[in-house]
Design a protein around this motif. Sequence first.
Motif, PDB file in Angstrom:
ATOM      1  N   TYR A 297       0.841  -1.207   0.000  1.00  4.72           N
ATOM      2  CA  TYR A 297       0.000   0.000   0.000  1.00  4.72           C
ATOM      3  C   TYR A 297       0.872   1.251   0.000  1.00  4.72           C
ATOM      4  O   TYR A 297       0.630   2.199  -0.766  1.00  4.72           O
ATOM      5  N   GLN A 333     -13.803  -7.396  -0.733  1.00  9.15           N
ATOM      6  CA  GLN A 333     -13.098  -6.184  -0.310  1.00  9.15           C
ATOM      7  C   GLN A 333     -14.048  -5.023  -0.041  1.00  9.15           C
ATOM      8  O   GLN A 333     -13.788  -3.876  -0.394  1.00  9.15           O
ATOM      9  N   ASP A 334     -15.153  -5.324   0.613  1.00  6.59           N
ATOM     10  CA  ASP A 334     -16.128  -4.318   1.024  1.00  6.59           C
ATOM     11  C   ASP A 334     -15.942  -4.073   2.512  1.00  6.59           C
ATOM     12  O   ASP A 334     -16.123  -4.982   3.329  1.00  6.59           O
ATOM     13  N   ASP A 374      -6.814   4.534   1.743  1.00  7.16           N
ATOM     14  CA  ASP A 374      -7.647   4.517   0.551  1.00  7.16           C
ATOM     15  C   ASP A 374      -8.010   3.070   0.222  1.00  7.16           C
ATOM     16  O   ASP A 374      -7.132   2.249  -0.069  1.00  7.16           O
ATOM     17  N   HIS A 375      -9.301   2.752   0.251  1.00 11.89           N
ATOM     18  CA  HIS A 375      -9.733   1.372   0.035  1.00 11.89           C
ATOM     19  C   HIS A 375      -9.431   0.889  -1.379  1.00 11.89           C
ATOM     20  O   HIS A 375      -9.138  -0.294  -1.589  1.00 11.89           O
ATOM     21  N   GLY A 376      -9.483   1.801  -2.339  1.00 15.57           N
ATOM     22  CA  GLY A 376      -9.147   1.418  -3.701  1.00 15.57           C
ATOM     23  C   GLY A 376      -7.696   0.995  -3.825  1.00 15.57           C
ATOM     24  O   GLY A 376      -7.373  -0.006  -4.478  1.00 15.57           O
ATOM     25  N   VAL A 377      -6.804   1.728  -3.186  1.00 12.89           N
ATOM     26  CA  VAL A 377      -5.382   1.370  -3.220  1.00 12.89           C
ATOM     27  C   VAL A 377      -5.150   0.066  -2.459  1.00 12.89           C
ATOM     28  O   VAL A 377      -4.335  -0.769  -2.874  1.00 12.89           O
ATOM     29  N   ARG A 379      -7.234  -2.401  -2.291  1.00  8.84           N
ATOM     30  CA  ARG A 379      -7.673  -3.483  -3.172  1.00  8.84           C
ATOM     31  C   ARG A 379      -6.601  -3.782  -4.222  1.00  8.84           C
ATOM     32  O   ARG A 379      -6.341  -4.939  -4.556  1.00  8.84           O
ATOM     33  N   ARG A 380      -5.956  -2.724  -4.732  1.00  3.99           N
ATOM     34  CA  ARG A 380      -4.855  -2.932  -5.678  1.00  3.99           C
ATOM     35  C   ARG A 380      -3.702  -3.664  -5.008  1.00  3.99           C
ATOM     36  O   ARG A 380      -3.084  -4.554  -5.607  1.00  3.99           O
TER      37      ARG A 380
END
Length: 404
Positions: A297, A333-334, A374-377, A379-380
């Motif tokens: 991350y 990933q919620d 950041d949840h999007g990051v 998930r990546r």
Amino acid sequence: MNQTITQVVPVTFTYPVHFTEHLFDAQHSLLRDTLIGEGAPGDHVPRVLCVIDDGVLAAFPGLGTQIQDYFAAQPGLCLTAPPLAVPGGEHCKSESGLVERVQEAINTHGIDRHAYVIAVGGGAVLDMVGYAAATAHRGVRLVRVPTTVLSQNDSAVGVKNSVNAFGKKNWLGTFAPPYAVLNDRAFLTTLEDRDWLGGLSEALKVALLRDAAFFEWLEANAAALAARDRAAMDHAVYRCAELHLEHIAGSGDPFERGSSRPLDFGHWAAHKLESLSSYGLRHGEAVAVGIALDCTYAFLSGLLPETDWRRILDVLKTLELAVYVPELGSGAQDASDPHSVLSGLNEFREHLGGRLTIPLLTGIAQPIEVHEMDHGVLRRAVAVLQDVQAQTSNPSTIQSQGVL
């Protein structure tokens, strides 16, 4: 009229952390000297209750008898009963009635505040027995004899005792420093590889936070550690324990009254992963994944240089520690899904109180704290680690294959 009295109660805790071998050999005086202390043996005969991890008894079948023989040969000590065996592993911190069982033994055998409970076992048993001891008579003296890499280099040397509750790790607990910690390196010889290696994730953690030279040593000696080199492990355990103790004493917040907890680097995800795996995942294994996740991350966020990120993953790989487990990708990933690792962020915040505070890295031994992720990051980062774990080649091939 309003009146206020402000009382300040300064308290200093002192406890030794010894490193030795064959602690319970009849001719070894360290345990006796620790329990009797500076007083004359004739003044007071310390009463002792010993509680042992049943996994340790399985690995050392004669240990219970050896302990009884040790105390029989010490005229200045009184072992009140044969050692009490309790189940080992993280499940012991969730098993109903175990704390009460230890407290009942404390009561039955007259263990008072000038007597001792000796806990022999892995970190989970030490946590559970420590919680029982800390809540009996408002605290009886606890001597920890840790038997795993993780407990010798981390959990046993600190001031926390805990059990799980409400489906959450370490929800019930106390801050109660031990009377002493006695690390016997001989106990490490029978560990499974996963426990030998898993405990090194805590050494990597504290090195990444506080000591670049120790990280470089781990980097250079990872293969030897994976090959079970005892001299290398002795150094890793000692230096890791030393760094943990320095932080506890010098951080200014040994009892975690604030919302910053640097030594929980990688732990917000680790605790959740343990729960999601029904504790089939060992704590050290979960911490390794948590470190990998937070470092990835930080790299994807532009905080951690790519070279440092790759070095950290290489050390984990050489130590044969996974950087991805199926539980990491569960729950779509919620963050609102309790089966997602992302829900661990809020559980971590609740556990500390106050603002969410997560330690991350900007370099080796260069920590910072962030208050949101950041949840999007994230998930990546999970996707990257899934690919890394699947690779048989060096992580340096990942970028060329378009994962990043």
